[in-house]
Design a protein around this motif. Structure first.
Motif, PDB file in Angstrom:
ATOM      1  N   CYS A 103       0.666  -1.354  -0.121  1.00  0.00           N
ATOM      2  CA  CYS A 103       0.056   0.031  -0.003  1.00  0.00           C
ATOM      3  C   CYS A 103       0.933   1.013  -0.136  1.00  0.00           C
ATOM      4  O   CYS A 103       0.724   2.014  -0.853  1.00  0.00           O
ATOM      5  N   ARG A 127       3.479  -1.032  -7.566  1.00  0.00           N
ATOM      6  CA  ARG A 127       2.640  -0.065  -6.871  1.00  0.00           C
ATOM      7  C   ARG A 127       3.231   0.468  -5.766  1.00  0.00           C
ATOM      8  O   ARG A 127       3.962  -0.738  -5.002  1.00  0.00           O
ATOM      9  N   LYS A 132      -0.109   9.497   0.599  1.00  0.00           N
ATOM     10  CA  LYS A 132      -1.297   8.599   1.058  1.00  0.00           C
ATOM     11  C   LYS A 132      -2.628   9.566   1.582  1.00  0.00           C
ATOM     12  O   LYS A 132      -2.419  10.223   2.563  1.00  0.00           O
ATOM     13  N   HIS A 273      -8.335  -3.161  -2.521  1.00  0.00           N
ATOM     14  CA  HIS A 273      -9.296  -2.355  -1.615  1.00  0.00           C
ATOM     15  C   HIS A 273     -10.689  -2.656  -1.843  1.00  0.00           C
ATOM     16  O   HIS A 273     -11.557  -2.125  -0.964  1.00  0.00           O
ATOM     17  N   GLU A 299      -2.294  -5.484  -3.590  1.00  0.00           N
ATOM     18  CA  GLU A 299      -1.374  -5.145  -2.509  1.00  0.00           C
ATOM     19  C   GLU A 299      -0.752  -6.331  -1.954  1.00  0.00           C
ATOM     20  O   GLU A 299      -1.302  -7.328  -1.391  1.00  0.00           O
ATOM     21  N   ASP A 310      -3.020  -0.607   5.320  1.00  0.00           N
ATOM     22  CA  ASP A 310      -3.663  -1.762   4.622  1.00  0.00           C
ATOM     23  C   ASP A 310      -3.065  -3.006   4.605  1.00  0.00           C
ATOM     24  O   ASP A 310      -3.162  -4.028   3.922  1.00  0.00           O
ATOM     25  N   GLN A 313      -5.296  -6.288   4.079  1.00  0.00           N
ATOM     26  CA  GLN A 313      -5.903  -6.700   2.928  1.00  0.00           C
ATOM     27  C   GLN A 313      -4.447  -6.825   1.991  1.00  0.00           C
ATOM     28  O   GLN A 313      -4.722  -7.345   0.723  1.00  0.00           O
TER      29      GLN A 313
HETATM   30 MN    MN Z   1      -3.880   0.520   0.202  1.00  0.00          MN
END
Ligand code: MN
Ligand code: PEP
Length: 353
Positions: A103, A127, A132, A273, A299, A310, A313
């Motif tokens: 993330c 990524r 943020k 997400h 992610e 994050d 996830q």
């Molecule tokens: Mn994220």
């Protein structure tokens, strides 16, 4: 309105149509095609009276674009838009591209280490957020330019392209300087001044669906980018707010075939997400590929329990490897394939020796 010229239309006839459109108070944009040139009329907010243009020499037919978005519509451009990155990754060309990474960029060791593992598993785009948009002002806000420099270093070492988010005008200029793709996040999907600036940034843009946005809203936001002259736009379904609290968002996979019929732009899915839950990411990634997504954003963190954002996830790297193997099979089953993996620099060097 789109004016389709005859295949034997002369440059003078094309110019004549463009001049007439300008005289009518609109902008004209010519798109030369393989067979014939099409001239788009831009700047109208309703149906345009086409009588003056219809009878001009060289005109084959007039197509009235029925949607409020124009340049992103399939009526405007029937062929798929393909976004090609410097590392050879093509998005929208019938292959599934994978953007993966943490993330947030957290340290040099974190981002460089994970980039190697992701590249080796077949991802071609890295990524990692440096700016943020956090719900709480007290949460980690990202490493800013330092993070962008680390992403650029990871690109240098692995050959992966870089996608990262811009959250305002200042970060947009920096992101455009370092990244291969500028990400506009869900919270900024309708930040129209930011969209206009992103449309002028000279880099492809990944536009994520807002958490309360309809598909039409998403396409109208994309229109801002194209209206500024940037045709290199990738859309992203990342879930919308639902009433069910079992998942963070409601990943709307129907948006994929819906967008594909309405628009020529590529669309990817972000099940990270979209679900907010590690255990739900792989099933929904598989489903997105089966639904025809042009790619995925996933992610992945080397140590999700210690992630600064994050973590819940984020996949473990091993899980990501398994996901890549599974989606390769699904892509194959629907006549597609994954974007070919990057050849590691060490292997390239050995091959050319
Ligand atoms: Mn994220
Ligand atoms: C992200 O990709 O890091 C992100 C913040 O996503 P979204 O804008 O979809 O919430």
């Amino acid at each position: 309105m789109l004016v389709v010229m005859r295949h034997d239309a002369t440059p003078e006839e094309i110019e004549g149509v463009m001049r007439t459109i300008r005289e009518m108070g609109y902008e004209a944009q010519a798109t030369p095609g393989r067979q014939r040139t099409a001239i788009g009329l831009i700047g109208n907010d309703g149906k345009v009276n086409s009588d003056r243009v219809e009878s001009l020499p060289g005109v084959l037919e007039i197509i009235h674009v029925s949607q409020p978005y124009k340049q992103v519509s399939r009526e405007w451009r029937p062929e798929n838009t393909v976004v090609t990155l410097d590392n050879g990754t093509r998005i929208g060309a019938g292959e599934v591209c994978v953007m993966a990474g943490p993330c947030s960029v957290e340290s040099e060791a974190q981002i460089i280490g994970i980039a190697h593992r992701l590249r080796d598993a077949g991802a071609t785009i890295l990524r990692g957020g440096a700016f943020k948009p956090r719900t709480s002002p007290y949460s980690f806000q990202g490493m800013a330019e330092e993070g962008l420099k680390l992403l650029a270093k990871a690109r240098e070492e692995t050959g992966m392209a870089v996608v990262t988010e811009a959250i305002d005008n200042e970060s947009l200029d920096l992101v455009a300087k370092y990244a291969d793709i500028v990400q506009i996040g869900a919270r900024n999907m309708q930040n129209f001044s930011l969209l206009r600036r992103a449309g002028r940034a000279g880099k492809p843009v990944l536009l994520k669906r807002g958490m309360a946005a309809t598909v039409k809203d998403l396409l109208l936001s994309a229109e801002y980018l194209l209206a500024e002259g940037n045709p290199h736009v990738i859309l992203c379904e990342r879930g919308v707010r639902g009433f069910d609290t079992h998942t963070r968002n409601l990943l709307d996979l129907t948006a994929i075939p819906v967008v594909k019929s309405l628009s020529h732009l590529p669309i990817i899915a972000d099940p990270s997400h979209g679900t907010g839950l590690r255990a739900k990411v792989t099933p929904m990634a598989r489903a997105a590929v089966a639904a025809g997504a042009d790619g995925l954003m996933i992610e992945v963190h080397p140590d999700p329990d210690r992630a600064l954002s994050d973590g819940a996830q984020s996949l473990f790297p091993e899980q990501f490897g398994e996901l890549m193997e599974q989606i390769a099979v699904i892509a194959d089953a629907i006549g597609s394939r994954l974007v070919p993996p990057l050849v590691p620099r060490e292997a390239r060097a050995a091959g050319s020796a």
